[in-house]
Motif scaffolding. Structure first.
Motif, short mmCIF file in Angstrom:
data_model
loop_
_atom_site.label_atom_id
_atom_site.label_comp_id
_atom_site.label_asym_id
_atom_site.label_seq_id
_atom_site.Cartn_x
_atom_site.Cartn_y
_atom_site.Cartn_z
N THR A 7 -18.79 30.54 -38.14
CA THR A 7 -18.68 29.80 -39.39
C THR A 7 -18.47 28.32 -39.15
O THR A 7 -18.17 27.89 -38.05
CB THR A 7 -17.52 30.34 -40.23
OG1 THR A 7 -16.35 30.34 -39.42
CG2 THR A 7 -17.80 31.75 -40.69
N ALA A 8 -18.61 27.56 -40.19
CA ALA A 8 -18.52 26.11 -40.08
C ALA A 8 -17.21 25.69 -39.47
O ALA A 8 -16.15 26.21 -39.77
CB ALA A 8 -18.65 25.49 -41.47
N GLY A 9 -17.29 24.70 -38.58
CA GLY A 9 -16.09 24.13 -38.00
C GLY A 9 -15.59 24.88 -36.79
O GLY A 9 -14.57 24.52 -36.23
N LEU A 10 -16.29 25.94 -36.33
CA LEU A 10 -15.73 26.77 -35.28
C LEU A 10 -15.92 26.18 -33.89
O LEU A 10 -15.08 26.35 -33.04
CB LEU A 10 -16.35 28.17 -35.34
CG LEU A 10 -15.88 29.16 -34.27
CD1 LEU A 10 -14.39 29.37 -34.39
CD2 LEU A 10 -16.60 30.47 -34.41
N LEU A 73 -15.98 20.20 -40.25
CA LEU A 73 -16.82 19.55 -39.25
C LEU A 73 -15.96 19.13 -38.06
O LEU A 73 -14.77 18.89 -38.22
CB LEU A 73 -17.49 18.32 -39.86
CG LEU A 73 -18.52 18.59 -40.96
CD1 LEU A 73 -19.01 17.27 -41.56
CD2 LEU A 73 -19.71 19.39 -40.42
N PRO A 74 -16.55 19.03 -36.88
CA PRO A 74 -17.96 19.24 -36.58
C PRO A 74 -18.35 20.71 -36.61
O PRO A 74 -17.53 21.59 -36.38
CB PRO A 74 -18.10 18.68 -35.17
CG PRO A 74 -16.76 18.90 -34.56
CD PRO A 74 -15.78 18.67 -35.67
N ILE A 217 -22.26 16.75 -36.76
CA ILE A 217 -21.01 16.03 -36.99
C ILE A 217 -20.92 15.44 -38.40
O ILE A 217 -19.86 14.96 -38.81
CB ILE A 217 -20.80 14.93 -35.94
CG1 ILE A 217 -21.91 13.89 -35.99
CG2 ILE A 217 -20.74 15.54 -34.54
CD1 ILE A 217 -21.69 12.70 -35.05
N ALA A 218 -22.02 15.49 -39.14
CA ALA A 218 -22.02 15.08 -40.55
C ALA A 218 -23.11 15.89 -41.25
O ALA A 218 -24.16 16.15 -40.66
CB ALA A 218 -22.26 13.59 -40.70
N GLN A 235 -13.35 18.48 -44.12
CA GLN A 235 -12.14 18.60 -43.28
C GLN A 235 -12.57 18.59 -41.82
O GLN A 235 -13.36 19.43 -41.39
CB GLN A 235 -11.41 19.90 -43.59
CG GLN A 235 -10.15 20.11 -42.76
CD GLN A 235 -9.42 21.37 -43.16
OE1 GLN A 235 -9.40 21.75 -44.32
NE2 GLN A 235 -8.84 22.05 -42.18
N ARG A 236 -12.05 17.64 -41.06
CA ARG A 236 -12.43 17.52 -39.66
C ARG A 236 -11.40 18.17 -38.76
O ARG A 236 -10.20 18.11 -39.01
CB ARG A 236 -12.61 16.05 -39.27
CG ARG A 236 -13.75 15.40 -40.03
CD ARG A 236 -14.26 14.14 -39.37
NE ARG A 236 -15.58 13.78 -39.91
CZ ARG A 236 -16.72 14.20 -39.41
NH1 ARG A 236 -16.74 14.98 -38.35
NH2 ARG A 236 -17.87 13.85 -39.97
#
Length: 879
Positions: A7-10, A73-74, A217-218, A235-236
């Motif tokens: 999932t996102a951010g992993l 992100l990333p 990264i974006a 949320q980074r």
């Protein structure tokens, strides 16, 4: 083909294209471990296993109610690289009804979405992947129900890159490691968008043999005007939390230390399944501080470990060891795998020394020519029109000043940390038993005695360790005596040249006339491992010369990692004058040279990572050159190669300009730097607006280089030492101001006509930014030229000898010439009242350029007093 889903951010990565140490948020599901990633024997590849079953993404379904979920992100899309188990990462973007109606494009910024390294040459379990990344926009369709939604490969033809990236190499083997990408949403895709949560997926398709993934990264959904439409927060990942969580001792730390330092435990890659001798500690900083400093995630460490044949559990142990053992390494939030080390930007010098290596970030890379000029001349980048005065220009174009190239934002993206890391370790290129010797025990190759660069580097590291300041202040070397400063300089300066001699030969030629240089031996060792199946795919990338380039490039990468580790471990990035200077043995005094910050390694360094320094020239049967200045696998992307050469050359100017040394080529070879600024601009061309902008930006970098080089050579090195007998190539005068006379000539700043035509000024395009600006710059050029040369005594100059070929060609026009002509000739009259220069074979002698400078500057309306000063000196040179 099954896929591992995250999932996102992993994810965040380490080494290769992934390389790093970042973990994902608590509660996400890690990629399934592939049993095929366990270590194999040195001779037998492991057998591929059945593809793993995809894990279930934890992203809420679009129908879920509740608060908006932040986009994390990333988005790291990293894995072991096996093409049979591609990695899929899912991100969520929330749109309202208006956003759904206005959406036209998916925009994202991607770190290493293409392949950059040499193609794999060894036998592999699967064919190396050709297209690294793919995407698809699910919109309101859940991932479980998305089987019918096609994947779109991310290539130069399917997406649109930002202008700078597009015209300077594109995705694969392009100039920039991090690129901005727009993907147009077709009608079918827009129909899937919903008022609420929309899903986007990215897929890492598999490795080329070197990379283990990429990072987004974006990420935005945009309208036709380029405005972001998503309403959920971003949320980074906070890597400091991972570091804090790893400060507790555990059994995993001890196990991880053994794995980190263990030799013979790793595979070259999961794709090859072949064991290598190098340990993790061999290619990275020996203690792993590069992964800690540049904020690679725990997950990235794990995935890179899997890429090299370790299990997920073993990768977690390595991460535990690094986090625990490196607690004292300062946390610098700006440092990241995608933020280029030492990228210049305003205010860097005012930050703590520990933050300098992190650079100013990707946002400091300038895209606008007007902003690039403002940055160079110290003007605020505030959106106003450019309005420089002669005073503004003269303040910077001053050969007695020091242009701070650490703080001038530049229109070029420096290489990322992964570009520093060796593709192969020297011990695996020159293993025990190699002809002539091995990396770890030293070697004797053609034309050289015993060479042991590894032993030399160990000696240097031990010196720094034993000579640290007793006051315990990191980076304080003020306590060293003049004798000690001379001692370490005497160790550092020749060390890089010993390493270069280990490879043998020189730029473009690492082939001995008899016997074999180290580069040839290393190439032969690698060629023995080549698989005809893989080498048939791109024959030009697997010639003997291409293998020489692999060996030489990895050797230079290893060298620069050692430099970075010394600089960081011992705090050597401060006052250069502590380590670079002149020692007077009779008085036992030290006169330091250098800038407020910079590496103190006045030797082979980052400059040598440029393709232009690594390449091996190809010739045909008649001896005609068929390839030079670029690597064998870059023949289809010359502009990308030139960009990376520019980037390394420019990075060297920021990291270590060399402190006005006798060795003008070390650390920066100013003629090479300025030459490639021009070459890149010319290679880009100018038929489109984007090309014109990129070319102008390259020429603005050229202007900076001309300014800095004038300051650099404004030193006390003699113009010529008559007592230095032998070849001119070794005369001390060659390393002083004379060598760049041709580059600082006022003719380099104006349109200049000769008997062979007109050469248009590299800086005429500045008039697009501000009317009259080229004339202001010409006046600045006259000023700095006079400062460097007009006070020199004509008797101190060497007079050119047309019959001397020590420099590779007749001396008056040789590339490394540092002389002035014995006499002058009248300028030829090209038409009534219009003079030019006598040119033969596109070469013009100094006396013609100097006379023409005086005449043409008058015609252009340059400052009369500056012209008079130049004219008076020309009169003294040739009374």
């Amino acid at each position: 083909m099954a896929a591992v889903m995250v999932t996102a951010g992993l994810l965040v990565g380490c080494g290769g294209d992934g390389g790093g140490t970042d973990t994902g948020p608590v509660g996400t599901t890690p990629p399934a471990e592939n049993p095929a990633s366990s270590p194999a024997s040195p001779t037998t590849p492991t057998t591929p296993t059945t593809p793993t079953t995809p894990t279930t993404p934890t992203t809420p379904s679009p129908a879920a109610s509740g608060p908006t979920t932040a986009l994390q992100l990333p988005l790291e899309v990293l894995g072991d690289g096996l093409p049979n188990t591609p990695v899929v990462a899912t991100a969520n973007l929330t749109l309202d009804a208006a956003g759904v109606g206005a959406a036209t494009q998916l925009w994202f910024q991607c770190h290493r979405c293409g392949f950059f390294g040499p193609p794999e040459f060894e036998a592999t379990r699967y064919a190396p992947t050709q297209i690294k990344a793919s995407l698809r926009v699910l919109g309101g369709v859940s991932a479980d129900n998305a089987a019918d939604i096609p994947w779109v490969d991310i290539t130069d033809s399917t997406v649109t890159l930002a202008d700078a990236e597009r015209v300077q190499g594109g995705l694969n083997r392009g100039g920039l490691y991090t690129v901005r990408i727009s993907y147009a949403l077709d009608a079918n895709t827009r129909a899937r968008l919903v008022n609420g949560m929309n899903l986007v997926q990215f897929r890492f398709n598999g490795t080329d043999g070197e990379s283990n993934g990429f990072r987004v990264i974006a990420l935005q959904v945009r309208n036709a005007a380029g405005q972001s439409l998503a309403t959920n927060a971003v949320q980074r990942d906070n890597i400091a939390l991972e570091k804090d969580a790893g400060k507790t001792m555990s059994d995993a730390v001890t196990a991880g230390q053994t794995l980190w330092n263990g030799r013979g435990l790793l595979l070259k890659s999961a794709l090859t399944g072949r064991s290598i001798q190098a340990a993790c500690a061999s290619c990275h900083a020996s203690d792993g501080r590069d992964l800690q400093y540049f904020n690679y995630s725990n997950h990235a460490i794990v995935q890179r470990s899997r890429f090299h044949g370790l299990s997920q559990a073993q990768g977690q142990q390595i991460a535990a060891f690094l986090r625990y053992s490196l607690q004292s390494v300062p946390h610098v939030a700006q440092a990241a795998p995608w933020n280029p080390p030492y990228q210049p930007g305003p205010g860097l010098d005012s930050r703590p020394l520990a933050e300098w290596s992190a650079g100013a970030g990707l946002d400091a890379v300038v895209d606008s020519p007007a902003d690039a000029v403002k940055a160079l001349f110290g003007q605020p980048r505030d959106g106003t029109a450019l309005a420089l005065t002669q005073t503004d220009v003269d303040r910077v174009m001053d050969a007695t000043a020091t242009l701070n190239t650490r703080e001038v934002a530049m229109p070029i993206q420096f290489p990322d940390w992964n570009a520093y890391l060796p593709a192969m370790h020297p011990m695996d290129i020159w293993p025990s038993g190699s002809a002539g010797g091995a990396w770890e025990t030293g070697a004797t190759f053609a034309g050289n005695g015993k060479l042991d660069p590894l032993g030399t580097y160990k000696k240097i590291g031990a010196w720094f360790q034993s000579h640290q300041n007793p006051n315990g202040v990191h980076g304080d070397w003020s306590h060293l005596t003049p004798e000690q400063r001379n001692e370490i300089q005497s160790l550092l300066q020749p060390s890089g040249f010993e390493l270069y001699a280990f490879a043998g030969g020189g730029r473009g030629n690492h082939i001995a006339s008899s016997g074999h240089y180290g580069a040839q031996v290393g190439a032969a060792n690698l060629q023995q491992l080549a698989s005809s199946t893989n080498t048939a795919r791109e024959p030009a990338a697997f010639t003997t010369h291409a293998f020489i380039e692999r060996a030489v490039g990895s050797l230079f990468q290893w060298n620069v990692v050692q430099h970075w580790e010394w600089a960081q471990r011992y705090g050597l990035e401060g006052n250069q004058q502590w380590f670079i200077g002149d020692y007077d043995a009779s008085t036992k005094t030290w006169k330091g040279r250098g800038e407020a910050r910079g590496w103190p390694f006045n030797t082979v360094s980052a400059f040598y990572l440029a393709p232009h320094m690594v390449y091996q020239t190809d010739t045909d049967s008649s001896g005609k050159v068929t390839r030079e200045w670029i690597l064998a696998w870059e023949t289809g992307n010359r502009v990308g190669s030139y960009y990376r050469t520019n980037a390394w050359y420019q990075a060297q100017v920021s990291i270590n300009p060399g402190a006005q040394s006798d060795w003008v080529n070390f650390s920066v070879d100013w003629p090479y730097l300025t030459g490639f600024d021009e070459y890149l601009a010319n290679e880009i061309g100018g038929t489109t607006s984007a090309q014109g902008t990129a070319g102008l930006l390259s020429r603005i970098r050229l202007l900076q280089a001309r300014i800095k080089s004038a300051q650099y050579v404004n030193n006390a090195i003699p113009l010529y030492v008559a007592s230095d007998t032998g070849s001119l190539i070794n005369n001390r005068g060659r390393f002083g101001r004379g060598q760049v006379l041709k580059h600082l000539m006022p003719t380099s700043f104006m349109d200049a006509s000769s008997t062979q035509g007109t050469a248009y000024s590299q800086f005429s395009g500045l008039s697009q930014l501000q009317s009259g600006l080229p004339l202001l710059v010409l006046n600045g050029a006259l000023k700095q030229f006079n400062q460097v040369y007009a006070s020199t005594n004509p008797a101190d100059w060497r007079r050119c000898d047309p019959n001397n070929n020590d420099l590779g060609e007749p001396e008056p026009t040789a590339g490394f010439a540092f002389c002035v002509d014995r006499s002058k000739r009248a300028l030829p009259l090209l038409s009534p009242g219009v003079y030019g220069m006598t040119s033969v074979g596109d070469r013009i002698t100094p006396e013609q350029k100097l006379q023409y400078s005086v005449w043409k500057a008058q015609q252009l309306g340059a400052d009369a007093s500056r012209i008079n000063t130049l004219n008076a000196w020309v009169g003294r040179l040739w009374p």
